[in-house]
Write a protein that holds these residues in place. Structure first.
Motif, PDB file in Angstrom:
ATOM      1  N   MET A   1       0.829  -1.181   0.000  1.00  0.00           N
ATOM      2  CA  MET A   1       0.000   0.000   0.000  1.00  0.00           C
ATOM      3  C   MET A   1       0.873   1.244   0.000  1.00  0.00           C
ATOM      4  SD  MET A   1      -1.257   0.342   3.963  1.00  0.00           S
ATOM      5  CE  MET A   1      -2.330  -1.068   3.801  1.00  0.00           C
ATOM      6  N   GLU A 196     -13.211   4.735 -12.699  1.00  0.00           N
ATOM      7  CA  GLU A 196     -11.869   4.345 -12.253  1.00  0.00           C
ATOM      8  C   GLU A 196     -10.774   4.911 -13.151  1.00  0.00           C
ATOM      9  OE1 GLU A 196     -13.324   0.052 -10.399  1.00  0.00           O
ATOM     10  OE2 GLU A 196     -12.569   0.190 -12.460  1.00  0.00           O
ATOM     11  N   ASN A 221      -4.841   3.005  -9.550  1.00  0.00           N
ATOM     12  CA  ASN A 221      -5.728   1.944  -9.085  1.00  0.00           C
ATOM     13  C   ASN A 221      -4.928   0.706  -8.730  1.00  0.00           C
ATOM     14  OD1 ASN A 221      -8.322   3.237  -9.426  1.00  0.00           O
ATOM     15  ND2 ASN A 221      -7.996   3.075 -11.640  1.00  0.00           N
ATOM     16  N   ARG A 222      -5.142   0.222  -7.515  1.00  0.00           N
ATOM     17  CA  ARG A 222      -4.454  -0.987  -7.063  1.00  0.00           C
ATOM     18  C   ARG A 222      -5.454  -2.129  -7.043  1.00  0.00           C
ATOM     19  NH1 ARG A 222      -2.872  -2.446  -1.072  1.00  0.00           N
ATOM     20  NH2 ARG A 222      -1.647  -4.332  -1.403  1.00  0.00           N
ATOM     21  N   ILE A 230      -8.663  -2.708  -4.888  1.00  0.00           N
ATOM     22  CA  ILE A 230      -8.353  -2.622  -3.459  1.00  0.00           C
ATOM     23  C   ILE A 230      -8.410  -1.179  -2.989  1.00  0.00           C
ATOM     24  CG2 ILE A 230      -6.571  -3.002  -1.712  1.00  0.00           C
ATOM     25  CD1 ILE A 230      -5.529  -5.300  -3.423  1.00  0.00           C
ATOM     26  N   GLU A 231      -7.763  -0.310  -3.733  1.00  0.00           N
ATOM     27  CA  GLU A 231      -7.752   1.107  -3.373  1.00  0.00           C
ATOM     28  C   GLU A 231      -7.452   1.942  -4.605  1.00  0.00           C
ATOM     29  OE1 GLU A 231      -4.544   2.429  -0.825  1.00  0.00           O
ATOM     30  OE2 GLU A 231      -3.198   0.870  -1.559  1.00  0.00           O
ATOM     31  N   ILE A 233      -5.496   5.370  -5.281  1.00  0.00           N
ATOM     32  CA  ILE A 233      -4.570   6.313  -4.652  1.00  0.00           C
ATOM     33  C   ILE A 233      -4.640   7.630  -5.409  1.00  0.00           C
ATOM     34  CG2 ILE A 233      -2.164   6.747  -4.036  1.00  0.00           C
ATOM     35  CD1 ILE A 233      -1.840   3.605  -4.231  1.00  0.00           C
TER      36      ILE A 233
END
Length: 291
Positions: A1, A196, A221-222, A230-231, A233
């Motif tokens: 992360m 996204e 984008n993770r 997932i997240e 950023i």
């Protein structure tokens, strides 16, 4: 992360900054400005020693060679570049419509350069391809029917290849044979929504997460190994273009918005950014042009 938000490290004002590659030997970052045809080298320890080289044509992407040369993609040519002598030597070329140019490319676990094309014409046709370029200059067509080939990355064991079409918009993965460079068992990894952002350049972390620049939405984008987000950023610019892991950091290239009002709103757009991370990235291979 991510352990911190991305911050500006080089206010370089790229038209479209792209293809960041960390040189583990020299501890510097190479990246390009596509429309300006410029190759940049950022030295995070001594930024004043950072350098820029002007090349003759647009510069779609780059890769590091075992020999120490830099592999560079001009419009429809792949060449080697010597940063000491500035010698530019042809290696291979492609034959596509003049509206198409070489775009995102990376060296794969097989020691070959994988590079795709983008159709920049107004027809919007899926006339692009993904190619594999061997050290002896052979060009093999691997995927057809692409609008904007992007997002190349490989798993830590080299057995899975990730690839996106920014205008698909989708991200797929393939089984990858590291000995032969054969790809098989294509499957959808993620369908990317407009919210996204368009799936641009990417990098893979050692935990298996796929980090994809969400161009147009200002995020990285993770995605998890299951293809679920997932997240996201947040960055401080609308068009981040590609992340790159490097010794406890993630570098992020970016591009300028086309709209003049947005350029004034985001004065750091086109810059190089970095943020701290506790994750390690999957090392990118070197082109096998030397033993």
């Amino acid at each position: 992360m991510a352990d911190a938000s991305p911050s500006l490290v080089w206010d370089i004002h790229c038209g479209t900054g792209e293809s960041p590659v960390w040189d583990e030997r020299a501890k510097v970052l190479y990246f390009c400005d596509i429309p300006a045809g410029r190759l940049h080298r950022f030295d995070p320890t001594t930024p004043d020693k950072s350098r820029t080289w002007q090349l003759p044509e647009v510069l779609g992407s780059l890769g590091l060679c075992q020999s120490g040369l830099i592999l560079v993609c001009q419009k429809q040519k792949i060449m080697t570049f010597d940063t000491e002598t500035e010698a530019l030597v042809p290696l291979a070329s492609i034959d596509e419509p003049d509206t198409n140019r070489l775009n995102d490319g990376k060296v794969g676990p097989d020691g070959c350069f994988w590079v795709g094309t983008i159709n920049e014409g107004s027809d919007g046709l899926a006339s692009g391809h993904l190619y594999r370029v061997t050290p002896d200059g052979r060009v093999e067509t691997k995927i057809e029917g692409l609008k904007n080939s992007n997002g190349l990355a490989w798993s830590a064991d080299g057995r899975t290849m990730y690839h996106s079409d920014t205008r698909g918009p989708w991200i797929d993965c393939w089984d990858f044979d590291t000995a032969s460079g054969n790809i098989s068992n294509r499957r959808r990894f993620a369908d990317v929504s407009d919210a996204e952002g368009r799936p641009d350049g990417a990098a893979l972390a050692m935990d298996g997460s796929y980090w994809s620049a969400g161009s147009g939405r200002g995020v990285i984008n993770r995605f998890g190994t299951d293809g679920k987000l997932i997240e996201a950023i947040a960055t401080s610019v609308p068009n981040p273009t590609m992340p790159c892991f490097a010794d406890g950091r993630v570098f992020i290239t970016s591009g300028l918005p086309k709209d003049e009002d947005m350029r004034r709103e985001f004065p750091n757009a086109g810059g190089l950014f970095a943020m701290a991370t506790s994750l390690q990235g999957v090392p990118v291979a070197r082109f096998a042009d030397a033993d």
